[in-house]
Design a protein around this motif. Structure first.
Motif, PDB file in Angstrom:
ATOM      1  N   HIS A   1      -7.149   3.458  -4.945  1.00 56.56           N
ATOM      2  CA  HIS A   1      -6.201   2.518  -4.356  1.00 56.56           C
ATOM      3  C   HIS A   1      -6.602   1.079  -4.636  1.00 56.56           C
ATOM      4  CE1 HIS A   1      -4.082   5.759  -2.546  1.00 56.56           C
ATOM      5  NE2 HIS A   1      -5.126   6.164  -1.876  1.00 56.56           N
ATOM      6  N   HIS A   2      -7.924   0.849  -4.677  1.00 61.07           N
ATOM      7  CA  HIS A   2      -8.433  -0.493  -4.944  1.00 61.07           C
ATOM      8  C   HIS A   2      -9.601  -0.375  -5.914  1.00 61.07           C
ATOM      9  CE1 HIS A   2      -6.083  -2.180  -1.629  1.00 61.07           C
ATOM     10  NE2 HIS A   2      -6.450  -1.126  -0.933  1.00 61.07           N
TER      11      HIS A   2
ATOM     12  N   GLY B   1       0.779  -1.228   0.000  1.00 61.59           N
ATOM     13  CA  GLY B   1       0.000   0.000   0.000  1.00 61.59           C
ATOM     14  C   GLY B   1       0.809   1.276   0.000  1.00 61.59           C
TER      15      GLY B   1
END
Lengths: 115, 114
Positions: free
Chosen positions: B9-10, A40
């Motif tokens: 991000h996703h 991340g």
């Protein structure tokens, strides 16, 4: 051409141990880089080199050292391994000279775990 | 200093859906722009790049990206995704002037359901 080759692919270290991550490229690239990749967090630059004999710190250099004695090789040294250095390490290289540029080419990565 | 922002991000899609991943950069001068893909357990591979010329860039595997200078953007698109596109995607920027270093975004994780 093999491209960018990193060794080892996996390694487990104990706290306080040292090791060298090897990186070599056969494309005659002048620029080389070491990144670490944490989940991340994308890629963080550790060190880079613009040519043999020249290295400089990136964003997260603490706990690491590099050398660039030849155009081909750019090893990354961990002197006193810490759990915070558990990560995946990528070496990359590219060519840039007199207006001619390439993209960065990446090695396969080294997955390091410090326990 | 240059920086890159990836907004998603996703992302989760079904096969055949269309894809657009956002990428914005901050740098006032001339830039080189890149999209890389990282398949699970593998290294980063170049999808496409923009150095100059036509702002609509076509890459491998049906991907394309459009450089919009006024918006400082370089969004990645694919009209119909496949399960095999499941991967992490990174946008990167390098100033074409004095900077030696490509700067990477934090990445977008794409999952495509069959």
């Amino acid at each position: 051409n093999a491209g960018v080759t990193q060794t080892p692919k996996f390694r487990i270290l104990k706290i306080g141990q040292s090791m060298t991550l090897q990186c070599t490229q056969d494309m005659n690239h002048n620029y080389m880089y070491w990144y670490r990749q944490d989940p991340g967090m994308g890629l963080k630059l550790i060190y880079y080199s613009v040519g043999a004999g020249i290295t400089d710190k990136g964003e997260v250099p603490n706990g690491y050292n590099v050398s660039r004695s030849t155009t081909e090789d750019f090893p990354l040294r961990l002197e006193l391994a810490a759990p915070s250095q558990t990560s995946v390490y990528f070496c990359a290289s590219r060519f840039s000279l007199q207006g001619r540029n390439t993209e960065a080419f990446f090695g396969q990565g080294t997955r390091l775990t410090v326990v | 200093a240059q920086s890159v922002s990836q907004h998603n991000h996703h992302v989760i899609l079904s096969e055949a859906a269309s894809l657009e991943l956002g990428c914005n950069y901050s740098y006032g001068g001339t830039v080189n722009l890149f999209w890389y893909v990282q398949y699970p357990g593998q290294h980063l591979q170049l999808l496409l790049k923009y150095f100059s010329g036509d702002p609509l860039v076509k890459g491998i595997k049906g991907f394309e990206a459009e450089f919009i200078k006024s918006k400082f953007s370089f969004n990645l698109r694919k009209p119909s995704v496949q399960w095999s596109d499941t991967a992490e995607y990174f946008c990167a920027v390098k100033s074409s002037g004095g900077s030696y270093i490509p700067t990477f975004g934090r990445g977008t994780s794409l999952i495509v359901h069959p």
